[in-house]
Design a protein around this motif. Structure first.
Motif, short mmCIF file in Angstrom:
data_model
loop_
_atom_site.label_atom_id
_atom_site.label_comp_id
_atom_site.label_asym_id
_atom_site.label_seq_id
_atom_site.Cartn_x
_atom_site.Cartn_y
_atom_site.Cartn_z
N ASP A 1 0.80 -1.22 0.00
CA ASP A 1 0.00 0.00 0.00
C ASP A 1 0.83 1.27 0.00
OD1 ASP A 1 -2.45 -1.08 -0.27
OD2 ASP A 1 -3.12 -0.78 1.79
N VAL A 2 2.07 1.19 0.50
CA VAL A 2 2.89 2.40 0.50
C VAL A 2 3.89 2.31 -0.65
CG1 VAL A 2 4.46 3.85 1.84
CG2 VAL A 2 2.61 2.60 2.98
N GLU A 3 3.73 3.18 -1.60
CA GLU A 3 4.61 3.25 -2.77
C GLU A 3 4.76 1.91 -3.49
OE1 GLU A 3 8.37 5.05 -1.99
OE2 GLU A 3 7.50 6.94 -1.32
N ARG A 4 3.81 1.04 -3.32
CA ARG A 4 3.84 -0.30 -3.93
C ARG A 4 5.08 -1.09 -3.54
NH1 ARG A 4 3.56 -1.58 -9.08
NH2 ARG A 4 2.09 -3.24 -8.72
N VAL A 5 5.68 -0.76 -2.41
CA VAL A 5 6.82 -1.54 -1.93
C VAL A 5 6.26 -2.74 -1.18
CG1 VAL A 5 8.83 -1.55 -0.40
CG2 VAL A 5 8.24 0.52 -1.68
N LEU A 6 6.61 -3.94 -1.65
CA LEU A 6 6.08 -5.14 -1.02
C LEU A 6 6.71 -5.32 0.35
CD1 LEU A 6 4.31 -7.68 -1.38
CD2 LEU A 6 6.39 -8.86 -2.07
N THR A 7 5.87 -5.35 1.39
CA THR A 7 6.37 -5.47 2.76
C THR A 7 5.59 -6.57 3.45
OG1 THR A 7 6.65 -3.09 2.67
CG2 THR A 7 7.01 -4.14 4.79
N LEU A 8 6.31 -7.48 4.11
CA LEU A 8 5.66 -8.63 4.72
C LEU A 8 5.25 -8.34 6.16
CD1 LEU A 8 7.95 -11.49 3.33
CD2 LEU A 8 5.87 -10.52 2.35
N GLY A 9 4.21 -9.03 6.60
CA GLY A 9 3.85 -9.00 8.01
C GLY A 9 3.12 -7.76 8.47
N GLU B 1 9.25 -0.54 5.72
CA GLU B 1 9.09 -1.63 6.70
C GLU B 1 8.80 -1.08 8.10
OE1 GLU B 1 12.22 -4.49 6.74
OE2 GLU B 1 11.11 -5.79 8.12
N ASN B 2 9.51 -0.01 8.49
CA ASN B 2 9.24 0.60 9.79
C ASN B 2 7.80 1.10 9.87
OD1 ASN B 2 11.83 0.12 10.54
ND2 ASN B 2 12.56 2.21 10.22
N LEU B 3 7.37 1.67 8.78
CA LEU B 3 6.02 2.21 8.73
C LEU B 3 4.99 1.09 8.91
CD1 LEU B 3 5.17 5.21 7.39
CD2 LEU B 3 4.16 3.68 5.74
N VAL B 4 5.25 -0.02 8.24
CA VAL B 4 4.34 -1.16 8.31
C VAL B 4 4.33 -1.75 9.73
CG1 VAL B 4 4.00 -3.53 7.51
CG2 VAL B 4 4.44 -1.70 5.86
N ARG B 5 5.50 -1.85 10.35
CA ARG B 5 5.57 -2.37 11.72
C ARG B 5 4.86 -1.45 12.70
NH1 ARG B 5 6.56 -6.00 9.42
NH2 ARG B 5 8.42 -7.28 9.32
N ALA B 6 5.02 -0.14 12.48
CA ALA B 6 4.38 0.82 13.37
C ALA B 6 2.86 0.68 13.28
CB ALA B 6 4.82 2.24 13.01
N ALA B 7 2.37 0.46 12.07
CA ALA B 7 0.93 0.29 11.88
C ALA B 7 0.47 -0.99 12.56
CB ALA B 7 0.61 0.24 10.39
N ARG B 8 1.27 -2.06 12.44
CA ARG B 8 0.93 -3.34 13.07
C ARG B 8 0.79 -3.16 14.58
NH1 ARG B 8 2.20 -9.00 11.78
NH2 ARG B 8 2.69 -10.19 13.67
N ARG B 9 1.78 -2.48 15.20
CA ARG B 9 1.74 -2.27 16.65
C ARG B 9 0.54 -1.44 17.07
NH1 ARG B 9 7.36 -1.69 15.98
NH2 ARG B 9 7.11 0.56 15.72
N ARG B 10 0.23 -0.41 16.26
CA ARG B 10 -0.89 0.45 16.62
C ARG B 10 -2.23 -0.26 16.45
NH1 ARG B 10 -3.17 5.75 17.24
NH2 ARG B 10 -1.24 6.11 18.35
N LEU B 11 -2.36 -1.04 15.38
CA LEU B 11 -3.68 -1.58 15.04
C LEU B 11 -4.02 -2.89 15.77
CD1 LEU B 11 -3.65 -0.75 11.23
CD2 LEU B 11 -5.09 0.31 12.98
N ARG B 12 -3.01 -3.70 16.08
CA ARG B 12 -3.28 -5.02 16.66
C ARG B 12 -4.21 -4.94 17.89
NH1 ARG B 12 -0.65 -10.18 16.79
NH2 ARG B 12 -0.40 -10.05 14.55
N PRO B 13 -3.91 -4.07 18.89
CA PRO B 13 -4.80 -4.04 20.06
C PRO B 13 -6.21 -3.58 19.71
CG PRO B 13 -2.83 -2.65 20.42
CD PRO B 13 -2.76 -3.16 19.02
N LEU B 14 -6.34 -2.78 18.67
CA LEU B 14 -7.67 -2.26 18.34
C LEU B 14 -8.62 -3.35 17.89
CD1 LEU B 14 -6.77 1.10 16.51
CD2 LEU B 14 -7.25 0.70 18.93
N PHE B 15 -8.07 -4.39 17.21
CA PHE B 15 -8.93 -5.52 16.82
C PHE B 15 -9.54 -6.18 18.05
CE2 PHE B 15 -5.95 -5.56 13.12
CZ PHE B 15 -6.87 -5.48 12.10
#
Lengths: 216, 716
Positions: free
Chosen positions: A194-202, B181-195
């Motif tokens: 979703d961000v800049e179409r960079v594939l990121t896992l997890g 990747e940092n952005l994605v992890r930050a979103a994971r940490r923020r959103l997980r408890p909300l579920f």
């Protein structure tokens, strides 16, 4: 080797051989497609080997100082969920993890908002063409474990490999007959572009998906 | 809002998007990446067969919609779910709000749902004091920023990682800087408890399976599964076009959905769930599952054979991914709630009939959407249909009416154009004129036309000294561009044919093909033009029928049969003629008897522009660069297939977009060292030549016919 198989088939025998050749081909296809989707695929032998592989995954994470975050009760030690059938000698298997100081959650996954370190589960089918596994979850704990785990290790006996999606409908029909059924076709770990179409896992689900192709 | 102020606002939005350089870069890169990954992921896949299957499955389900809905409600009911049919957005919102009230819901998590956008669910929930969190990463981002999605699958495609990280920082979410990747992890940490905390989970659906009352949801992130599993109250919202019969109906859709959407083989998670999940052991309370099935205009689309195919749409977004206009301005302009070609249509029909009346004009009619749609929706046809209905319901102007009156009357048309030619002299400059005194339409109509030639093609024809009886014969459809504006191109073309011993026949009574009228939604004029041309070609004995304009040829081949549905005589004449249609380049390759030694070969490098209506409309042109190689060094360029931005009336309605597309191409041609650009369509030639002149680029643009004929060695 090639030649011998040819001869066997000409003699009208070799049903076993043909079957095993078909399996080998499905295994090859499954491996390449699942890896394309970001999964790790290994062949650890039988159940023992599969569990040993899963245990090693957790121990390697511990050695690297990585743990699932914010566990219930504040105990930072690793937490795993093992989906084992009665014939799998579950007690002995759990002990294998516990002896290394790893906690094994048996129920109450709803309390694990911070996640768990690893879920070891089975599956109903593997689809070679898409590199997917079909996971049927009749209990909430199993269902949540597959979503909350940092690492998801799925045991896929080679006998459950099908070529393509056409293997799905019979299983789906049977499973969806029940109220509260929940079936997921899983291909690779959780991902986003979703961000800049960079594939990121997890992003929400497992960071890693390991498919353990077993012989039984 | 009055139509003209709507129109002005829309044009302002277009200009704003065009000025956003970063957006242009992102979308340009995306278009290239998508084309490559799509090609890769479809290798070895029978796209044509699969999309036939998908459209058959969807059609069958649409035919049977009422029964499937009843069955679905009954089967889901047996499994503990409540199914509610909402006639419109207000009813759907109310059903969800009622569920929230009854169950004391204070917070909700949502996974991506275009249908929830359609009914404007979030503002309604927030007004009721319910805190809503979008959990799809892209949706979460745009929720933080208070924006709307700009793509059906990649809602935050318009944002950079830096903008995203800044939004996270402003929202007090730590650790998002430095990498995606940092952005994605930050979103994971923020959103997980909300579920876990949310009282309600809201998801959309890809499939509603009547045979078991099950719902199927596709996602990559896994958030939909968490939304479905954790909250005690679940709402699933889906349009009634999502109803299917059994699980086997999902298969071809799964084969195509992710491939078309993102170039993946399959979605990361495809989940089917039937009925309310059992109570969680901890609280023992019964889980609530409400499935809201939304009509909101779909029922009306379903009953209408002309609009019904649009309901096959899988919401993959492929029609946006390949659209030259989307690539330029993005989804905040190219759509409303729904985005891309199909969005132009759905935005018009869902949520009542008055929305988005000008969106449908922002389409080049290039046909790229039609090629990639995995459900054979044919969005282009639907867009043209919407325009037609817009005109019928009074959306036209006096100018358009005059145009539709004049177009099928050849002598009148010709006479008026002659008059215009006489009057245009004071206004003409450099071969193009801005404002023709003959203003067919003021607002959004035909405001400018290129300069008219001294003599029409028909007037030149007798002086061309063509062969009489030849070894084969070819009837020529000239088309307005070649008849009135660039007759020299067509003259060059027929001389080439004649040189090769092809007898050229040019029936006098032919007129405009009717495409401009159809594109403006003037059905009556388009039909009259079709009749006139069939009558003009009636009885012409020829081996081929060609045109040097692939827009005319593809339009006639594709659309004429529709006009003769109740006119068997003309239909028969046309069917026989239609089989003889061949584009000029293919005809030259087959019958032109051309060899390299006939040409004066200069050292200049010639690039090719592939016209959309040749490649996508006539499915030809793959080997037309062989014609270039006869007389020059052909230079392959990556934007060869990109649309030039002409699109007929489009270039008059959206001159800025049109120019931007042409400029992008020309800049690339020049950078790569082309001296001349060769193309097979007079519209493309005019568009590119005009832009080259405006930009002061030293590129020549030539129709293939002129390019070849002007390089023939002089025979002694």
């Amino acid at each position: 080797m090639e030649e011998r198989r040819g001869v066997a088939e000409e003699r009208g025998g070799g049903v076993e051989e043909r079957r095993s050749e078909k399996t080998r081909e499905l295994v090859r296809l499954f491996k390449s497609r699942a890896r394309e989707a970001g999964a790790v695929v290994v062949e650890p032998g039988k159940l023992d080997g599969a569990l040993a592989y899963a245990l090693d995954l957790v121990l390697a994470r511990e050695a690297a100082g990585v743990f699932a975050e914010a566990k219930e009760g504040g105990d930072p030690s690793s937490l795993v969920f093992l989906d084992l059938k009665p014939e799998d000698e579950p007690e002995r298997r759990r002990e294998m993890f516990a002896s290394k100081g790893i906690r094994v959650a048996e129920e109450g996954l709803r309390k694990c908002a911070g996640g768990i370190d690893l879920a070891f589960t089975g599956c109903a089918l593997g689809i070679a063409e898409s590199g997917s596994v079909l996971i049927e979850t009749r209990t909430e704990d199993l269902r949540l474990a597959t979503m909350l785990a940092d690492l998801h290790a799925v045991r896929l006996p080679k006998s459950l490999l099908a070529r393509d999606l056409s293997a799905l409908p019979p299983r789906l029909r049977r499973e969806l007959f029940h109220s509260g059924s929940f079936v997921s076709l899983v291909t690779g770990p959780s991902r986003t572009a979703d961000v800049e179409r960079v594939l990121t896992l997890g992003v929400h689900g497992p960071l890693e998906l390991h498919v353990l192709l077993t012989e039984e | 809002m009055s139509p003209s102020s709507t129109w002005k606002d829309y044009r302002r939005k277009v200009s704003g998007a065009l000025a956003d350089q970063r957006l242009r870069e992102v979308l340009g890169r995306f278009a290239g990446d998508y084309a490559r990954s799509r090609e890769e992921v479809f290798r070895g896949v029978d796209f044509s067969r699969l999309r036939d299957e998908v459209s058959e499955i969807k059609d069958r389900a649409l035919d049977d919609n009422a029964r499937l809905l009843r069955r679905f409600a009954s089967e889901a009911g047996k499994r503990g779910a409540e199914v509610i049919l909402a006639r419109d957005a207000a009813e759907a919102r109310e059903a969800i709000l009622r569920t929230a009230r009854e169950n004391e819901v204070r917070s909700a998590v949502k996974s991506k749902s275009m249908t929830a956008e359609e009914i404007a669910l979030n503002p309604a929930l927030e007004a009721a004091g319910i805190k809503v969190t979008e959990t799809d990463l892209g949706e979460f981002l745009i929720q933080l920023r208070g924006e709307a999605p700009s793509h059906m699958v990649l809602p935050a495609i318009h944002l950079s990682r830096f903008q995203a990280a800044q939004s996270f920082r402003e929202a007090g979410i730590p650790g998002a800087e430095g990498s995606v990747e940092n952005l994605v992890r930050a979103a994971r940490r923020r959103l997980r408890p909300l579920f876990f905390q949310a009282d309600m989970g809201i998801t959309g659906a890809n499939f509603l399976l009547a045979s078991s009352g099950a719902v199927g949801v596709c996602s990559n992130e896994g958030n939909a599964r968490l939304c479905l599993s954790l909250p005690r109250v679940n709402v699933i919202l889906a349009g009634l076009d999502k109803l299917l019969d059994g699980p086997e109906d999902c298969l071809p859709i799964l084969e195509l959905l992710a491939r078309s959407a993102t170039g993946q083989r399959i979605n990361g998670y495809v989940t089917w769930t039937a009925g309310a999940l059992p109570a969680a052991p901890a609280d023992g309370k019964r889980r609530i599952l409400k499935i809201i099935i939304l009509d909101n205009g779909r029922g009306a689309l379903l009953k209408d054979p002309a609009t019904r195919p649009i309901l096959r749409c899988l919401r993959c977004g492929a029609c946006a991914n390949v659209c030259p206009v989307y690539r330029l301005v993005g989804g905040h302009v190219m759509g409303d709630v729904y985005i891309g070609a199909v969005g132009l249509v759905l935005s018009r029909y869902l949520n009542g009939s008055d929305r988005s009346p000008v969106l449908q004009d922002n389409c080049l009619a290039c046909g790229a959407c039609r090629e990639v749609c995995p459900a054979k929706c044919d969005p282009l046809r639907a867009i043209l249909e919407v325009r037609r209905r817009g005109r019928e319901s009074g959306g036209g102007s006096p100018g358009l009416e005059l145009f539709s009156l004049v177009l099928p009357r050849r002598p009148l048309f010709r006479g008026l154009l002659r008059l215009a030619r006489g009057l245009q002299a004071p206004y003409a400059f450099g071969g193009g004129i801005r404002h023709l005194p003959l203003a067919f339409a003021r607002d959004g109509g035909l405001r400018s036309l290129p300069a008219l030639a001294e003599k029409t093609f028909s007037e030149i024809l007798p002086s061309l000294e063509l062969v009489g009886a030849g070894r084969i014969s070819c009837a020529v459809f000239s088309g307005c561009a070649h008849e009135f504006v660039l007759p020299g191109e067509l003259a060059a073309g027929v001389r080439l044919l004649s040189r090769a011993g092809v007898q050229v026949l040019h029936p006098r009574k032919q007129g405009c093909c009717g495409l401009p009228a159809a594109a403006l939604g003037l059905e009556g004029a388009a039909r009259a033009a079709a009749r006139q041309n069939v009558d003009a070609f009636r009885g012409v004995d020829c081996d081929y029928l060609t045109s040097l304009c692939p827009s005319c040829a593809s339009y006639m081949r594709e659309e004429y049969p529709r006009f003769f549905a109740d006119d068997p005589e003309r239909l028969e004449i046309w069917s026989a003629l239609s089989r003889k249609i061949i584009d000029f380049g293919s005809l030259l390759l087959r019958e032109g008897n051309l060899r390299g030694e006939l040409f004066v070969r200069g050292g200049e490098r010639a690039a090719y522009h592939s016209p959309c209506h040749l490649r996508l409309g006539l499915k030809a042109g793959a080997s037309h660069v062989d014609l270039i190689e006869l007389a020059a060094a052909y230079l392959r360029t990556p934007l060869e297939n990109a649309c030039c931005g002409f699109g007929g009336c489009f270039s008059l309605k959206f001159p800025e977009e049109s120019r931007a597309m042409a400029e992008e191409k020309l800049a690339d041609y020049q950078r790569r060292g082309a001296a001349v650009v060769v193309s097979d369509c007079p519209g493309c030639v005019m568009r590119l030549r005009g832009a080259a002149r405006e930009m002061g680029r030293p590129l020549r643009v030539e129709h293939t016919a002129v390019f070849l004929e002007s390089r023939l060695k002089k025979t002694p």
